[in-house]
Design an enzyme around this catalytic site. Structure first.
Site, PDB file in Angstrom:
ATOM      1  N   HIS A 159       9.109  -3.640   3.288  1.00 16.53           N
ATOM      2  CA  HIS A 159       8.764  -3.894   1.693  1.00 16.53           C
ATOM      3  C   HIS A 159      10.212  -4.007   0.959  1.00 16.53           C
ATOM      4  CE1 HIS A 159       5.617  -1.030   3.597  1.00 16.53           C
ATOM      5  NE2 HIS A 159       4.961  -2.004   3.112  1.00 16.53           N
TER       6      HIS A 159
ATOM      7  N   MET B   1       1.042  -1.295   0.070  1.00 14.47           N
ATOM      8  CA  MET B   1       0.226  -0.014   0.096  1.00 14.47           C
ATOM      9  C   MET B   1       0.786   1.139  -0.072  1.00 14.47           C
ATOM     10  SD  MET B   1      -3.452  -0.947   2.130  1.00 14.47           S
ATOM     11  CE  MET B   1      -2.913  -0.932   3.701  1.00 14.47           C
TER      12      MET B   1
HETATM   13  O1  PAF Z   1      -0.046  -5.801   3.606  1.00 15.46           O
HETATM   14  C1  PAF Z   1      -0.521  -4.997   2.990  1.00 15.46           C
HETATM   15  O2  PAF Z   1       0.248  -4.177   2.577  1.00 15.46           O
HETATM   16  C2  PAF Z   1      -1.898  -4.912   2.527  1.00 15.46           C
HETATM   17  O3  PAF Z   1      -2.697  -5.618   3.189  1.00 15.46           O
HETATM   18  C3  PAF Z   1      -1.860  -5.655   0.935  1.00 15.46           C
HETATM   19  C4  PAF Z   1      -1.355  -7.055   0.939  1.00 15.46           C
HETATM   20  C5  PAF Z   1      -1.155  -4.888  -0.072  1.00 15.46           C
HETATM   21  C6  PAF Z   1      -3.363  -5.612   0.190  1.00 15.46           C
HETATM   22  O4  PAF Z   1      -3.862  -4.302   0.138  1.00 15.46           O
END
Ligand code: PAF
Length: 279
Positions: free
Chosen positions: A38, A31
């Site tokens: 990430h 997100m």
């Molecule tokens: O983990 C996240 O950031 C969200 O839940 C995802 C998997 C991108 C789904 O919107």
């Protein structure tokens, strides 16, 4: 810089080209507001796949309040620069109307594993996650998808989803990335004051101590009670749950049997933090 794709048609055309050339494609759903957690997913995808797409989409369907959705940080330029350094090939950052066009009427609901813990405290959250993840898989047609173990329950929900719906994507779980003091990396950590940030690792510490106590023979209810008390004494306002569950199905566990996961959610300075560790 990775190319930023905004429409389903664009991402499909790009991925189809790669697949025609015999290249494997990895997707990292996010997100945005990217942090080292990430980036470690993107690096794992980079190492395992010929091509990597990172999706950035703040999914309205998984938020429990409009205020929370509004508050969620949007830092696309900075995210793109970070992803360029990792060498991802494309960013798929669709507008909400591209993902949920007028007339959209489908919701994906995974029973069982999505119901306790986060599911009990955030009604509808996992329906929103399962719906958007199913769509992102359909849109990107990736061969492999990378998810952090930090959101352990989400990872279990996604595994159930792809198994049940025969979605042809391999789910890769990647270890939680932690700060030097043990705090699990999260986009929410920046909302803590300096004082809150210093107190925050108490959650992970209490969980580790509980795990150690259980391994040494302390009964689970006793070890978990002590951990909840330690978190509150450290300065957290509330503990939503701090529980021992079976790792895959997230069933309650009375005692350790080699397949346990300790999962917790607690609030500090109004910021809800989650964590989990194997036991
Ligand atoms: O983990 C996240 O950031 C969200 O839940 C995802 C998997 C991108 C789904 O919107």
């Amino acid at each position: 810089m990775p190319q930023v794709l905004r429409t389903v048609a664009e991402v499909r055309a790009r991925v189809s080209g790669w697949k025609w050339a015999g290249e494997s494609v990895g997707v990292v759903p996010t997100m945005g507001a990217l942090h080292e957690g990430h980036l470690s997913l993107a690096r794992s995808a980079r190492a395992a796949c010929d091509r990597v797409v990172v999706t950035i989409f703040v999914n309205p369907k998984q938020f429990n309040s409009a205020a929370d959705l509004e508050k969620y940080p949007r830092t696309e330029e900075r995210d793109a620069a970070l992803l360029a350094a990792v060498g991802v090939d494309a960013i798929f950052a669709p507008a909400p109307e591209e993902v949920y066009p007028p007339g959209f009427a489908t919701s994906v609901s995974v029973a069982g594993v999505s119901e306790p813990l986060e599911g009990a405290h955030r009604p509808g959250h996992f329906d929103g996650v399962a719906t958007v993840v199913a769509k992102l898989f359909g849109m990107t047609m990736a061969d492999r998808a990378f998810f952090g173990e930090k959101d352990w329950q989400q990872l279990m929900v996604v595994r159930r989803l792809v198994a049940d719906l025969n979605i042809p994507v391999e789910i890769i779980g990647c270890p939680t990335v932690r700060e030097a003091d043990g705090l699990a990396m999260s986009s929410r950590n920046v909302r803590l004051s300096e004082k809150g940030r210093a107190l925050a690792p108490a959650l992970h510490r209490a969980m580790q101590e509980a795990a150690q106590a259980m391994r040494a023979g302390t009964a689970a209810p006793q070890a978990l009670d002590a951990a909840r008390a330690a978190v509150l004494t450290a300065g957290y306002e509330a503990v939503d749950y701090l529980e021992l569950r079976s790792a895959d199905l997230l069933q309650p566990m009375e005692r350790l049997n080699g397949d346990g996961r300790l999962l917790a959610a607690a609030t500090l300075e109004g910021v809800r933090l989650i964590d989990n560790i194997p036991v």
